[in-house]
Motif scaffolding. Structure first.
Motif, PDB file in Angstrom:
ATOM      1  N   GLN A 109       0.804  -1.214   0.000  1.00 13.94           N
ATOM      2  CA  GLN A 109       0.000   0.000   0.000  1.00 13.94           C
ATOM      3  C   GLN A 109       0.846   1.276   0.000  1.00 13.94           C
ATOM      4  O   GLN A 109       0.313   2.383  -0.010  1.00 13.94           O
ATOM      5  CB  GLN A 109      -0.931   0.014   1.234  1.00 13.94           C
ATOM      6  N   ALA A 110       2.164   1.132   0.070  1.00 13.86           N
ATOM      7  CA  ALA A 110       3.040   2.304   0.141  1.00 13.86           C
ATOM      8  C   ALA A 110       4.092   2.199  -0.960  1.00 13.86           C
ATOM      9  O   ALA A 110       3.927   1.471  -1.935  1.00 13.86           O
ATOM     10  CB  ALA A 110       3.691   2.389   1.515  1.00 13.86           C
ATOM     11  N   GLY A 111       5.166   2.962  -0.815  1.00 12.35           N
ATOM     12  CA  GLY A 111       6.290   2.839  -1.728  1.00 12.35           C
ATOM     13  C   GLY A 111       6.067   3.368  -3.123  1.00 12.35           C
ATOM     14  O   GLY A 111       6.755   2.972  -4.050  1.00 12.35           O
ATOM     15  N   LEU A 112       5.099   4.297  -3.324  1.00 13.87           N
ATOM     16  CA  LEU A 112       4.919   4.896  -4.647  1.00 13.87           C
ATOM     17  C   LEU A 112       6.133   5.755  -4.985  1.00 13.87           C
ATOM     18  O   LEU A 112       6.750   6.364  -4.118  1.00 13.87           O
ATOM     19  CB  LEU A 112       3.649   5.741  -4.677  1.00 13.87           C
ATOM     20  N   ALA A 113       6.461   5.828  -6.256  1.00 13.23           N
ATOM     21  CA  ALA A 113       7.725   6.415  -6.698  1.00 13.23           C
ATOM     22  C   ALA A 113       7.949   7.825  -6.159  1.00 13.23           C
ATOM     23  O   ALA A 113       9.040   8.155  -5.698  1.00 13.23           O
ATOM     24  CB  ALA A 113       7.790   6.414  -8.218  1.00 13.23           C
ATOM     25  N   LYS A 114       6.941   8.688  -6.212  1.00 12.48           N
ATOM     26  CA  LYS A 114       7.137  10.077  -5.805  1.00 12.48           C
ATOM     27  C   LYS A 114       7.435  10.169  -4.316  1.00 12.48           C
ATOM     28  O   LYS A 114       8.205  11.026  -3.877  1.00 12.48           O
ATOM     29  CB  LYS A 114       5.914  10.923  -6.159  1.00 12.48           C
ATOM     30  N   HIS A 115       6.851   9.281  -3.512  1.00 14.08           N
ATOM     31  CA  HIS A 115       7.101   9.308  -2.079  1.00 14.08           C
ATOM     32  C   HIS A 115       8.433   8.653  -1.740  1.00 14.08           C
ATOM     33  O   HIS A 115       9.095   9.047  -0.774  1.00 14.08           O
ATOM     34  CB  HIS A 115       5.945   8.634  -1.337  1.00 14.08           C
ATOM     35  N   VAL A 116       8.840   7.656  -2.522  1.00 13.58           N
ATOM     36  CA  VAL A 116      10.150   7.042  -2.336  1.00 13.58           C
ATOM     37  C   VAL A 116      11.245   8.075  -2.560  1.00 13.58           C
ATOM     38  O   VAL A 116      12.202   8.178  -1.788  1.00 13.58           O
ATOM     39  CB  VAL A 116      10.340   5.847  -3.291  1.00 13.58           C
ATOM     40  N   ASP A 117      11.111   8.874  -3.615  1.00  5.62           N
ATOM     41  CA  ASP A 117      12.110   9.878  -3.947  1.00  5.62           C
ATOM     42  C   ASP A 117      12.296  10.877  -2.806  1.00  5.62           C
ATOM     43  O   ASP A 117      13.418  11.156  -2.377  1.00  5.62           O
ATOM     44  CB  ASP A 117      11.695  10.600  -5.222  1.00  5.62           C
ATOM     45  N   LEU A 118      11.197  11.420  -2.296  1.00  3.40           N
ATOM     46  CA  LEU A 118      11.284  12.427  -1.238  1.00  3.40           C
ATOM     47  C   LEU A 118      11.817  11.822   0.055  1.00  3.40           C
ATOM     48  O   LEU A 118      12.699  12.396   0.714  1.00  3.40           O
ATOM     49  CB  LEU A 118       9.915  13.061  -1.008  1.00  3.40           C
ATOM     50  N   SER A 119      11.285  10.680   0.452  1.00  9.94           N
ATOM     51  CA  SER A 119      11.729  10.074   1.705  1.00  9.94           C
ATOM     52  C   SER A 119      13.199   9.675   1.628  1.00  9.94           C
ATOM     53  O   SER A 119      13.948   9.837   2.600  1.00  9.94           O
ATOM     54  CB  SER A 119      10.862   8.859   2.056  1.00  9.94           C
ATOM     55  N   THR A 120      13.638   9.169   0.468  1.00 14.44           N
ATOM     56  CA  THR A 120      15.044   8.799   0.306  1.00 14.44           C
ATOM     57  C   THR A 120      15.950  10.008   0.499  1.00 14.44           C
ATOM     58  O   THR A 120      16.962   9.946   1.211  1.00 14.44           O
ATOM     59  CB  THR A 120      15.279   8.185  -1.083  1.00 14.44           C
ATOM     60  N   LYS A 121      15.609  11.121  -0.113  1.00 12.17           N
ATOM     61  CA  LYS A 121      16.427  12.324   0.015  1.00 12.17           C
ATOM     62  C   LYS A 121      16.505  12.789   1.468  1.00 12.17           C
ATOM     63  O   LYS A 121      17.589  13.153   1.962  1.00 12.17           O
ATOM     64  CB  LYS A 121      15.856  13.436  -0.857  1.00 12.17           C
ATOM     65  N   ARG A 122      15.392  12.791   2.155  1.00 15.10           N
ATOM     66  CA  ARG A 122      15.423  13.241   3.549  1.00 15.10           C
ATOM     67  C   ARG A 122      16.192  12.265   4.435  1.00 15.10           C
ATOM     68  O   ARG A 122      16.912  12.680   5.349  1.00 15.10           O
ATOM     69  CB  ARG A 122      13.988  13.437   4.058  1.00 15.10           C
ATOM     70  N   ASN A 123      16.077  10.977   4.155  1.00 16.13           N
ATOM     71  CA  ASN A 123      16.842   9.992   4.927  1.00 16.13           C
ATOM     72  C   ASN A 123      18.336  10.097   4.643  1.00 16.13           C
ATOM     73  O   ASN A 123      19.164   9.874   5.538  1.00 16.13           O
ATOM     74  CB  ASN A 123      16.331   8.582   4.638  1.00 16.13           C
ATOM     75  N   VAL A 124      18.698  10.434   3.407  1.00 14.56           N
ATOM     76  CA  VAL A 124      20.103  10.692   3.099  1.00 14.56           C
ATOM     77  C   VAL A 124      20.612  11.857   3.945  1.00 14.56           C
ATOM     78  O   VAL A 124      21.736  11.836   4.473  1.00 14.56           O
ATOM     79  CB  VAL A 124      20.295  10.984   1.597  1.00 14.56           C
ATOM     80  N   GLY A 125      19.780  12.896   4.097  1.00 10.81           N
ATOM     81  CA  GLY A 125      20.151  14.017   4.965  1.00 10.81           C
ATOM     82  C   GLY A 125      20.407  13.578   6.390  1.00 10.81           C
ATOM     83  O   GLY A 125      21.368  14.028   7.042  1.00 10.81           O
ATOM     84  N   LEU A 126      19.566  12.684   6.904  1.00 10.38           N
ATOM     85  CA  LEU A 126      19.764  12.161   8.263  1.00 10.38           C
ATOM     86  C   LEU A 126      21.056  11.361   8.372  1.00 10.38           C
ATOM     87  O   LEU A 126      21.791  11.465   9.363  1.00 10.38           O
ATOM     88  CB  LEU A 126      18.571  11.282   8.661  1.00 10.38           C
ATOM     89  N   LEU A 127      21.341  10.558   7.348  1.00 14.57           N
ATOM     90  CA  LEU A 127      22.567   9.760   7.371  1.00 14.57           C
ATOM     91  C   LEU A 127      23.804  10.652   7.296  1.00 14.57           C
ATOM     92  O   LEU A 127      24.794  10.415   8.009  1.00 14.57           O
ATOM     93  CB  LEU A 127      22.563   8.767   6.207  1.00 14.57           C
ATOM     94  N   LEU A 128      23.783  11.655   6.454  1.00 15.54           N
ATOM     95  CA  LEU A 128      24.907  12.579   6.376  1.00 15.54           C
ATOM     96  C   LEU A 128      25.157  13.244   7.732  1.00 15.54           C
ATOM     97  O   LEU A 128      26.313  13.437   8.136  1.00 15.54           O
ATOM     98  CB  LEU A 128      24.657  13.639   5.305  1.00 15.54           C
ATOM     99  N   ALA A 129      24.079  13.593   8.416  1.00 20.01           N
ATOM    100  CA  ALA A 129      24.227  14.221   9.723  1.00 20.01           C
ATOM    101  C   ALA A 129      24.965  13.309  10.696  1.00 20.01           C
ATOM    102  O   ALA A 129      25.869  13.751  11.425  1.00 20.01           O
ATOM    103  CB  ALA A 129      22.853  14.590  10.286  1.00 20.01           C
ATOM    104  N   ARG A 130      24.619  12.034  10.702  1.00 18.62           N
ATOM    105  CA  ARG A 130      25.294  11.092  11.602  1.00 18.62           C
ATOM    106  C   ARG A 130      26.728  10.814  11.167  1.00 18.62           C
ATOM    107  O   ARG A 130      27.631  10.712  11.998  1.00 18.62           O
ATOM    108  CB  ARG A 130      24.495   9.794  11.683  1.00 18.62           C
TER     109      ARG A 130
END
Length: 375
Positions: A109-130
Motif C-alpha cells: 500500500q506504500a512505496g509509490l515512486a514520488k514518495h520514495v524519492d522524497l523520503s530517500t532524500k530526507r533519509n540521506v540528509g539524516l545519514l549525512l548528519a550522523r
C-alpha cells in the motif's frame, strides 16, 4: 465553532495544535545549524531563497536533485553566490543503499515512486548528519519562502529542549488534497508542522522518513507523543493546484489516512505500538464518513465552478482508493514501520565518522556534482 461545523468535522481533527508546543522562538542571536538539506525535483530558480538563507547563516547547503532538478545547473546557481558552501548531488534513478532498506518501502500500500524519492532524500540528509557529526539540520523544501537567519537562530536555540522545531506554513496552506477539499467545502482546516520546514536535533532524533505520503508526520510521531516538537514561527509556500490531477489524491490517501488516524489516537492518548486491527476498522470508518461528508458539501456548492468540479473529481478518486484499503493493510504497515524504526536506530549506532562531505557521500554511493564547493 458552531454545532453544524462540529458535525461537519466529525471523523476528522481539523487541528492538531493541542499536540505540540508553540514558542515565538528562543533568544539565540546566531543559528547553530550545521546544514540545510533541500530535496528538490524542480528547476534551479526555485532554490534561490534557500541558497541565500544558507549563505546568510553560514552553514552548508546540501541539494539532493532528481527529475527537473539537474546538478550541473544548480551548481551554477551555487557558484553565483560567493561565500556559499554547498554539496550538490544528483540522486541516481532507482538509487538504493543497504542503510535505506526498509520494510515499509516494500509494503503493497506504500512505496509509490514520488514518495520514495522524497523520503530517500530526507533519509540521506539524516545519514549525512550522523556520518559527519552534525547536530542541527534544517530540512526545507524549495518552495518555502519567508525563512530568515533571525528566525532560524531563534529556532536553533530551542533545540535541546525539543527534538524538532517546525514552522507553520500559512499561505499557501500545506495540506493533503482531501484537507484542501475540506477547506474549500467550508471546513476550518489548519496546517501542521512538517518536513517542508523542519529543524531537527539530528544527534538525538532516531526517526526516519518512510516512503509514504505524510512521511514527515510519521518521522515526528514519537517526538509529538513525548511533547518534544515545537512551532517557532510562520513561513509561506508557493501556491500550487492540489486538484490538478485526481492521481495526487490517489497517491496520498493511504498515507494520509494512516497519519490522521495515528494523530487522532494521540489526541485520545491511545497507544498504537501494539497490534490492534480494531483501531484501524474504526479509523477507516471515520475516514470514510469524513470523505463522504466533504463530497456532500462540495456537491451542495453552487454549480459551474471549475475548481469545485476538479475538487470533486479528486475526492471521488480518494474515495475509490480508500475503498481498497483494509484494516489489516494499515496494521501491517504500522508493524513494519515499528520494525524499521528499531532497525534504523541500530544502523545509526553502527555508522562510521567522516571529516569531509566528500567521504560521507562516497560512503553512501552518491555522486557529487559540485566538487569545487566541497570543503
Amino acid at each position: 465553532m458552531t454545532i453544524l461545523h462540529k458535525l461537519r468535522a466529525r471523523g476528522h481533527w481539523e487541528s492538531h495544535a493541542a499536540l505540540i508546543e508553540f514558542q515565538g522562538g528562543g533568544d539565540g542571536t546566531r543559528a547553530a545549524v550545521d546544514a540545510i538539506v533541500v530535496p528538490t525535483a524542480r528547476p534551479a530558480r526555485y532554490l534561490g531563497p534557500v541558497a541565500d538563507l544558507a549563505r546568510s547563516v553560514g552553514c552548508l547547503l546540501v541539494v539532493l536533485c532528481s527529475a527537473r532538478a539537474t546538478g550541473q545547473v544548480i551548481a551554477g546557481l551555487v557558484t553565483s553566490r560567493p561565500g556559499l558552501r554547498a554539496a550538490v548531488v544528483d540522486l541516481p534513478p532507482g538509487y538504493a543503499h543497504p542503510l535505506l532498506d526498509f520494510e515499509t518501502s516494500k509494503h503493497p500500500q506504500a512505496g509509490l515512486a514520488k514518495h520514495v524519492d522524497l523520503s530517500t532524500k530526507r533519509n540521506v540528509g539524516l545519514l549525512l548528519a550522523r556520518l559527519l557529526g552534525w547536530e542541527q539540520v534544517l530540512f526545507v523544501d524549495d518552495d518555502i519562502r519567508g525563512l530568515d537567519a533571525g528566525m532560524l537562530a531563534r529556532a536553533s536555540s530551542l533545540l535541546g529542549r525539543y527534538r524538532a522545531v517546525g514552522f507553520r506554513v500559512g499561505e499557501y496552506p500545506d495540506n493533503s488534497v482531501v484537507c484542501h477539499a475540506h477547506r474549500l467545502g467550508g471546513g476550518d482546516q489548519e496546517t501542521f508542522v512538517g518536513g517542508n520546514a523542519l529543524l531537527v536535533d539530528t544527534a538525538h532524533a532516531h526517526s526516519f522518513f518512510p516512503a509514504v505520503y505524510s512521511e514527515d508526520w510519521l518521522f515526528l510521531y514519537d517526538h509529538v507523543r513525548s511533547r518534544a516538537v515545537v512551532v517557532a514561527g510562520t513561513t509561506t509556500q508557493l501556491e500550487y493546484d492540489p486538484f490538478a490531477s485526481p492521481l495526487r489524491a490517489t497517491s496520498e490517501e493511504f498515507g494520509d489516512m494512516v497519519a490522521e488516524t495515528l494523530f487522532w489516537l494521540l489526541h485520545r492518548e491511545i497507544d498504537v505500538r501494539t497490534s490492534d486491527p480494531s483501531l484501524w476498522r474504526k479509523g477507516l470508518a471515520r475516514r470514510s464518513a469524513f470523505v463522504e461528508d466533504v463530497i456532500g458539501r462540495l456537491l451542495a456548492m453552487p454549480s459551474g465552478s471549475r475548481k469545485t468540479e476538479r475538487a470533486l473529481g479528486a475526492m471521488k478518486a480518494a474515495r475509490a482508493r480508500l475503498d481498497e484499503i483494509l484494516p489489516e493493510d494499515c496494521q501491517s504497515f504500522v508493524d513494519a514501520w515499528r520494525a524499521d524504526l528499531a532497525n534504523w536506530s541500530d544502523r545509526l549506532l553502527g555508522l562510521p565518522s567522516f571529516a569531509s562531505e566528500r567521504r560521507a557521500l562516497d560512503y553512501l554511493d552518491l555522486p557529487i556534482v559540485s566538487l569545487e564547493v566541497i570543503r
